[in-house]
Structures are given as structure tokens and as C-alpha cells.
Design an enzyme around this catalytic site. Structure first.
Site, PDB file in Angstrom:
ATOM      1  CG  ASN A  23      -0.270   0.160   2.525  1.00 17.67           C
ATOM      2  OD1 ASN A  23       0.436   1.149   2.728  1.00 17.67           O
ATOM      3  ND2 ASN A  23      -0.455  -0.776   3.447  1.00 17.67           N
ATOM      4  CG  ASN A  72      -6.325  -6.820   7.678  1.00 11.04           C
ATOM      5  OD1 ASN A  72      -5.361  -6.124   7.949  1.00 11.04           O
ATOM      6  ND2 ASN A  72      -7.407  -6.335   7.104  1.00 11.04           N
ATOM      7  NE  ARG A  91      -1.597  -8.692   6.009  1.00 14.98           N
ATOM      8  CZ  ARG A  91      -2.442  -7.968   6.733  1.00 14.98           C
ATOM      9  NH1 ARG A  91      -2.961  -6.869   6.242  1.00 14.98           N
ATOM     10  NH2 ARG A  91      -2.773  -8.341   7.959  1.00 14.98           N
ATOM     11  NE  ARG A 138      -4.339  -4.323  -0.095  1.00 17.52           N
ATOM     12  CZ  ARG A 138      -3.639  -4.299   1.029  1.00 17.52           C
ATOM     13  NH1 ARG A 138      -3.997  -5.034   2.051  1.00 17.52           N
ATOM     14  NH2 ARG A 138      -2.566  -3.546   1.129  1.00 17.52           N
ATOM     15  CG  HIS A 167      -7.851  -2.825   4.482  1.00 17.63           C
ATOM     16  ND1 HIS A 167      -6.687  -3.119   5.164  1.00 17.63           N
ATOM     17  CD2 HIS A 167      -8.090  -3.887   3.670  1.00 17.63           C
ATOM     18  CE1 HIS A 167      -6.253  -4.319   4.776  1.00 17.63           C
ATOM     19  NE2 HIS A 167      -7.082  -4.800   3.872  1.00 17.63           N
ATOM     20  CG  ASP A 169      -9.797  -1.160   8.947  1.00 17.03           C
ATOM     21  OD1 ASP A 169      -9.073  -0.744   8.022  1.00 17.03           O
ATOM     22  OD2 ASP A 169      -9.444  -2.069   9.732  1.00 17.03           O
ATOM     23  CB  ALA A 255       2.696  -1.271   8.194  1.00 15.22           C
ATOM     24  CB  CYS A 261      -5.151  -2.020  11.423  1.00 18.93           C
ATOM     25  SG  CYS A 261      -5.694  -0.806  10.264  1.00 18.93           S
TER      26      CYS A 261
HETATM   27  N1  ARG Z   1       0.426  -3.501   5.704  1.00 19.02           N
HETATM   28  C1  ARG Z   1      -0.887  -4.010   5.905  1.00 19.02           C
HETATM   29  C2  ARG Z   1      -1.562  -4.208   4.557  1.00 19.02           C
HETATM   30  O1  ARG Z   1      -1.331  -3.452   3.649  1.00 19.02           O
HETATM   31  C3  ARG Z   1      -1.676  -3.107   6.789  1.00 19.02           C
HETATM   32  C4  ARG Z   1      -3.027  -3.633   7.151  1.00 19.02           C
HETATM   33  C5  ARG Z   1      -3.835  -2.694   7.999  1.00 19.02           C
HETATM   34  N2  ARG Z   1      -5.027  -3.296   8.413  1.00 19.02           N
HETATM   35  C6  ARG Z   1      -6.254  -2.777   8.272  1.00 19.02           C
HETATM   36  N3  ARG Z   1      -7.269  -3.407   8.795  1.00 19.02           N
HETATM   37  N4  ARG Z   1      -6.473  -1.668   7.606  1.00 19.02           N
HETATM   38  O2  ARG Z   1      -2.327  -5.113   4.352  1.00 19.02           O
END
Ligand code: ARG
Length: 275
Positions: A23, A72, A91, A138, A167, A169, A255, A261
Site C-alpha cells: 500500500n 484482517n 500476507r 483489496r 481498506h 476501516d 505499514a 487494524c
Molecule cells: N500492511 C498491511 C496491509 O497493507 C496493513 C493492514 C492494515 N489493516 C487494516 N485493517 N487496515 O495489508
């Protein structure tokens, strides 16, 4: 697992770091500091406990730096969890770890059908009895529909249009069955309209605070926990009768994550009225 108090899953940041870039917040040349990350995570954990939450821990795994973002892991519905099917290979190794944890904790685990990317509570949030679901960047829109069908609930798919708010959230946070925080420019016109139509009280956040992950808040009853640097949102929430608590989470913003998150409500979000 029985829930007398709000119960939250977290994962210590022992192996957290910026090892890949999936991201626009992530840059391998902008590493997080392990000591600061540990201290910020610890402070969040403590703060949530002072707000009467019980914290369950997922054991961190080397090589899975984003496992800290337990939002997640999946979407919780009663004693079931719809496990994530991550879009990025980096991931995908998290899902078996999450599955083991949920099974040991007594949850029924449900896997996504092949190819239907779904990133759990990161992209699917109940506000009342309706599942609001972010897609395109995503999660796959069909995945969100599939999950909603399994629960026999209404789903409102919301197209996310800004890579920084990848995302749901990161740009939307239900507070109760009728109230939510949101950052309008992260959604296409139709999604903005749908939100306004379905949620009576929407609190918009300004760009500067959206960039501080204002929408990525943890709600426990009438308390809201967020990153520092969101004074406008705090004032708006205070006016609506919410107590706000800010704690620095800059190491995790590197991140692309913040308070929400880093957590997963195992007993279901307070804003959720499950069908
Ligand atoms: N680096 C992770 C990703 O890009 C961060 C995830 C953050 N989580 C969230 N629920 N927004 O997937």
C-alpha cells in the site's frame, strides 16, 4: 470462548517491520523502530484494558510482519469467523496461523471460495444489522456478497477509490447502529450516497486527520481510541457524548495501519446488530 466483557484479539509486534510494499504508506526505506513499535503497541494494549476490554493474544510469527493487524484475520459473526483470503501473497501465510488460533479458541472457521479475496474486518463492518463492505482495492465485491449470503444479511458494497484508504476501516468507522465516522473522498459518489442514505448520523473527518488514521478507531461502548493528531474528530465525538483517548501509533502508520487494524473484537463490534 465466552464473553462477559468486550474481548479483543491482538498480536505483539515482535516480528513487525516494513518488509514489502503493498500500500502507498509502506516504504522499505522507511523502517519502523522495533523499540518504539513495541512501546506504542503496549500502550494501546494497556489503554484498551483500562477501558474494560479483555485482550487475547495471537502468537507472533517470524516472516509475517503484518500479523499484528489482527483486524484482517477475519470477520467475526457469532461463534463463526470468515477467514481472510489475502489479495497479496505476502500476507497469505497469515491465514493458517489465524485458523489455528480460532479453532483452538472454539470458533467455527469458514474459508473463502477460491479466488474470492476478502480481508476480514478490514473491509467488512457492521453498522446495525447491515454489513458495510469496501471493495476493489483489496476485497472482491463478490466475496463480500458471498459472506453476506452466508449470514443472510444485507450488504452495502462501497467502492474505495483512493489507494491510501485501501481498506474500509481506514475511512469508515461505525460508532453505534446509527452513527459512523467517515472520510468521504475515499469513496465513489455512489458509495457516499449509500452511506448517507443508510446511516442517520455520519461524522466526516477532514483530510489532515484522515491521514492520521482518524477513521481507524477502536470503539468500546462510549469510548473511542485513536491515533494522536485528530483534535477535530475528538471534539466532534465529545460533542456526541463519546469519550476520546488518543495514543501515538506512528510506527504502525508506516505499514498503513493504526488502532483499529491492530485489534479484532471477538465478541462482535458494539455497533453490530447481528441478523
Ligand atoms: N500492511 C498491511 C496491509 O497493507 C496493513 C493492514 C492494515 N489493516 C487494516 N485493517 N487496515 O495489508
Amino acid at each position: 470462548m465466552s464473553f462477559e466483557t468486550p474481548t479483543i484479539l491482538m498480536c505483539p509486534p515482535d516480528f513487525y517491520g516494513i518488509e514489502y510494499e503493498i500500500n502507498p504508506w509502506m516504504s522499505r526505506s522507511q523502517q519502523s523502530d522495533p523499540k518504539f513499535a513495541q512501546a506504542q503497541w503496549e500502550a494501546l494494549n494497556q489503554l484498551l484494558q483500562t477501558l474494560n476490554a479483555r485482550i487475547e493474544l495471537l502468537t507472533p510469527v517470524k516472516g509475517l510482519p503484518d500479523l499484528v493487524f489482527t483486524a484482517n484475520a477475519g470477520l467475526i459473526w457469532k461463534n463463526r469467523v470468515f477467514l481472510s483470503l489475502f489479495r497479496h501473497e505476502a500476507r497469505q501465510g497469515e491465514t493458517p496461523v489465524d485458523r489455528d488460533w480460532f479453532e483452538a479458541a472454539g470458533f467455527e472457521t469458514i474459508e473463502m471460495p477460491e479466488g474470492l479475496f476478502f480481508e476480514g474486518a478490514g473491509d467488512a463492518l457492521f453498522c446495525g444489522d447491515t454489513l458495510f463492505a469496501g471493495y476493489l482495492i483489496r476485497s472482491h465485491v463478490r466475496a463480500l456478497q458471498w459472506v453476506a449470503e452466508q449470514m443472510h444479511c444485507r450488504v452495502i458494497p462501497l467502492q474505495l477509490v483512493d489507494e491510501f484508504y485501501y481498506h474500509l476501516d481506514t475511512c469508515f468507522c461505525p460508532l453505534s447502529a446509527t452513527e459512523a465516522i467517515y472520510y468521504p473522498p475515499a469513496f465513489d459518489d455512489y458509495a457516499q450516497h449509500a452511506l448517507k442514505e443508510h446511516i442517520p448520523h455520519l461524522i466526516p473527518v477532514v483530510e489532515k486527520e484522515a491521514q492520521r488514521f482518524a477513521c481507524n478507531a477502536v470503539v468500546i461502548g462510549k469510548s473511542v481510541v485513536m491515533n494522536t493528531g485528530c483534535p477535530q474528530l475528538e471534539a466532534d465525538l465529545n460533542q456526541r457524548g463519546y469519550a476520546t483517548h488518543s495514543t501515538p501509533l506512528d510506527e504502525f502508520i508506516k505499514a498503513g495501519g493504526s488502532a483499529k487494524c491492530l485489534t479484532l473484537r471477538l465478541d462482535g463490534e458494539g455497533a453490530a446488530v447481528w441478523p
